[in-house]
Write an enzyme that holds these catalytic residues in place. Structure first.
Site, PDB file in Angstrom:
ATOM      1  N   SER A 190       0.834  -1.193   0.000  1.00 35.22           N
ATOM      2  CA  SER A 190       0.000   0.000   0.000  1.00 35.22           C
ATOM      3  C   SER A 190       0.881   1.260   0.000  1.00 35.22           C
ATOM      4  CB  SER A 190      -0.963  -0.030   1.199  1.00 35.22           C
ATOM      5  OG  SER A 190      -1.956   0.959   1.078  1.00 35.22           O
ATOM      6  N   ASP A 286      -8.441  -2.918  -7.161  1.00 36.22           N
ATOM      7  CA  ASP A 286      -7.990  -2.629  -5.799  1.00 36.22           C
ATOM      8  C   ASP A 286      -9.113  -1.970  -4.997  1.00 36.22           C
ATOM      9  OD1 ASP A 286      -5.248  -2.133  -4.091  1.00 36.22           O
ATOM     10  OD2 ASP A 286      -6.700  -0.520  -3.791  1.00 36.22           O
ATOM     11  N   HIS A 353      -6.622  -5.938  -1.409  1.00 31.01           N
ATOM     12  CA  HIS A 353      -5.637  -4.891  -1.164  1.00 31.01           C
ATOM     13  C   HIS A 353      -4.582  -5.466  -0.227  1.00 31.01           C
ATOM     14  CE1 HIS A 353      -4.180  -0.749  -0.984  1.00 31.01           C
ATOM     15  NE2 HIS A 353      -4.006  -0.910   0.313  1.00 31.01           N
TER      16      HIS A 353
END
Length: 411
Positions: A190, A286, A353
Site C-alpha cells: 500500500s 484494488d 488490497h
C-alpha cells in the site's frame, strides 16, 4: 467467489477514511487460519535510539521503530525488508490526528507484531523454502508520506521526516549485518508499496555490485484515475501530501524535471525511473482505490456505489463496465514496465488490497492463483531467476480462486 475477508470493526474504517485515508487493512478477520501451521511468530518492536539526534522522528517527534527476526541456516546472510503501509495525511488537521495514533507515533505502536505471509518463519508458509529463514524486518510507518517527507510545522508540532526515517533505518540495519548480505529484497504494501518503488534504487545503492537486490510493491499501484464524478480525487489528495510534507525534493529528478511533483508521486509516472529489478503485485480491482478514490463519498454523495463498494457481487452492469475501464488503465500503466526482462508482474482480478503479508493470500491450500501459480510461487520464481513472471488475470468475474474483501458495515 466464496472466500471473504470480513472487516471486524468497521468503525475503524469510518474513522480512518475521514482522517486522511489512514486505512489499516491488517484489522480484518478471515474465515481461515492466519498461518498454515505451527505457533504464530510475534516479533518485538525495537526503537531506533540514534534517530532523535538526526531528526529522524515520527510525526509527533517520537522515535521510529522496526521489528526484526534474525535469519538462520542458509538464510543467515539474506535480508528481507518490508516498509509498512497505512495511508497518508495531506493537511494539518489529518496529520495532527495521525500523530496521536500508531501511524504517527511510536508511543501508540504495538509492542510486538505477528509475522505472516512473506514474513513467516515457517517453510510450509513460503514454498520452495525461501524467505522463511532470512533476516526479516518490518519498518514501522509513522510519517504519513510514504517515507518521503522532509519538513516541520512548528505551530502544530508536526515533524515530516519520512526520508530521514528511511535513511536512519537503513543505517541501523546495515550496522546489524545487512551490509554483509549476499542477497536482499525490499518490499512494501500500500503506502509502503509506493515507498518501495521510490526507494528501490536507493536501497540498491547501499550494497556492492555483487549483492543480489530486487524490490516488490504490493498494492502500491495507485492510479491517477478519473472518479465516478469525473474528477481526480487521488491527484488532489496526493497534491496535499507532496506540498505539505516537502516530498518533491525526494522524488526522482528525471521525473520532476518534466512533470509536476504530484504526478511523480504516482507510481505509474515513476516506474520508468527505477533501474533495479522490480515486481508489481496488485489487484486489477484494488478495493482501497474503489472506495477512497474512484467511488468515494465525495464522488458519490447519493450512494449509488454504496452496495458495490461493500460487496463486488452487488455491482451492477454499468459499475462493472466502469471497473473494467479502471482495469484497462492499470494494465496500460504497467505495459512498458512489463516489457523489461528484469521486472516481474502478477495482477489478479480479486477485489483485494495487500496480498503478500496475509498467509491465506500469499500461500495456502486455498490461496488465489493464476495459471496454477500462487502469488508466493510467482514471486519466488522471479526473485531467484527461475523464470520470467508476467502474469495478468482474465477480467472479473472469471477468477474463482479470489479472496474478495466484503464489508459488514455501511459507509
Amino acid at each position: 467467489m466464496k472466500y471473504f475477508w470480513i472487516l471486524s470493526f468497521f468503525s475503524l474504517l469510518l474513522v480512518g477514511c475521514s482522517r486522511g485515508f489512514d486505512l489499516n487493512w491488517t484489522e480484518v478477520v478471515f474465515n481461515g487460519e492466519v498461518s498454515v501451521g505451527g505457533s504464530p511468530l510475534f516479533v518485538p518492536l525495537t526503537l531506533i535510539q540514534s534517530a532523535a539526534a538526526k531528526g529522524a522522528v515520527c510525526l509527533d517527534g517520537s522515535l521510529p521503530g522496526y521489528h526484526f527476526h534474525q535469519g538462520f541456516g542458509n538464510g543467515a546472510n539474506s535480508w528481507l525488508v518490508q516498509l509498512e503501509g497505512g495511508g497518508w495525511c495531506n493537511n494539518i488537521r489529518t496529520c495532527f490526528y495521525r500523530k496521536k495514533t500508531r501511524r504517527g507515533s511510536s508511543n501508540y505502536m504495538e509492542k510486538q507484531l505477528q509475522f505472516t505471509g512473506i514474513l513467516s518463519d515457517k517453510p510450509e508458509d513460503n514454498p520452495g523454502r525461501y524467505f522463511y529463514n532470512w533476516n526479516r524486518v518490518k519498518i514501522r510507518y509513522c510519517d504519513g508520506a510514504s517515507f518521503l517527507g522532509e519538513g516541520y510545522n512548528m505551530a502544530a508540532g508536526l515533524y515530516f521526516r519520512g526520508q530521514r526515517i528511511w535513511l536512519t533505518a537503513m543505517e541501523e540495519l546495515m550496522s546489524k549485518g545487512m551490509r554483509e548480505a549476499n542477497q536482499a529484497f525490499l518490499i512494501g504494501c500500500s503506502a509502503g508499496g509506493i515507498a518501495a518503488i521510490h526507494h528501490c534504487d536507493e536501497f540498491h545503492a547501499l550494497f556492492p555490485g555483487s549483492t543480489k537486490i530486487k524490490c516488490l510493491a504490493d498494492a502500491g499501484m495507485f492510479l491517477d484515475a478519473v472518479d465516478v464524478a469525473g474528477r481526480r480525487t487521488l491527484r488532489s489528495f496526493f497534491s496535499g501530501i507532496v506540498n505539505l510534507q516537502g516530498v518533491s525534493r525526494n522524488l526522482p529528478g528525471t521525473c520532476t524535471s518534466h512533470l509536476n511533483p504530484t504526478l511523480c508521486f504516482f507510481p505509474q509516472n515513476a516506474l520508468s525511473d527505477v533501474r533495479t529489478p522490480l515486481f508489481i503485485l496488485n489487484s486489477a480491482y484494488d478495493v482501497w482505490q474503489l472506495q477512497e478514490s474512484l467511488a468515494s463519498k465525495a464522488a458519490d454523495p447519493h450512494g449509488y456505489w454504496q452496495d458495490c463498494n461493500m460487496n463486488n457481487a452487488k455491482c451492477n452492469t454499468g459499475q462493472i463496465q466502469f471497473l473494467q475501464g479502471f482495469r484497462n488503465e492499470m494494465l496500460n500503466s504497467v505495459e512498458k514496465f512489463s516489457s523489461s526482462s528484469k521486472n516481474g508482474l502478477f495482477i489478479n482480478s480479486c477485489f483485494a488490497h495487500c496480498q503478500s503479508e496475509r498467509q491465506d493470500t500469499w500461500f495456502g491450500n486455498d490461496s488465489p492463483f493464476i495459471r496454477n501459480k500462487r502469488i508466493a510461487e510467482s514471486v519466488g520464481d522471479w526473485y531467484f531467476d527461475r523464470s520470467q513472471v508476467k502474469i495478468i488475470d482474465c477480467p472479473y468475474p472469471c477468477d474463482q480462486t479470489c479472496h474478495n474483501l466484503v464489508f459488514n458495515g455501511r459507509h
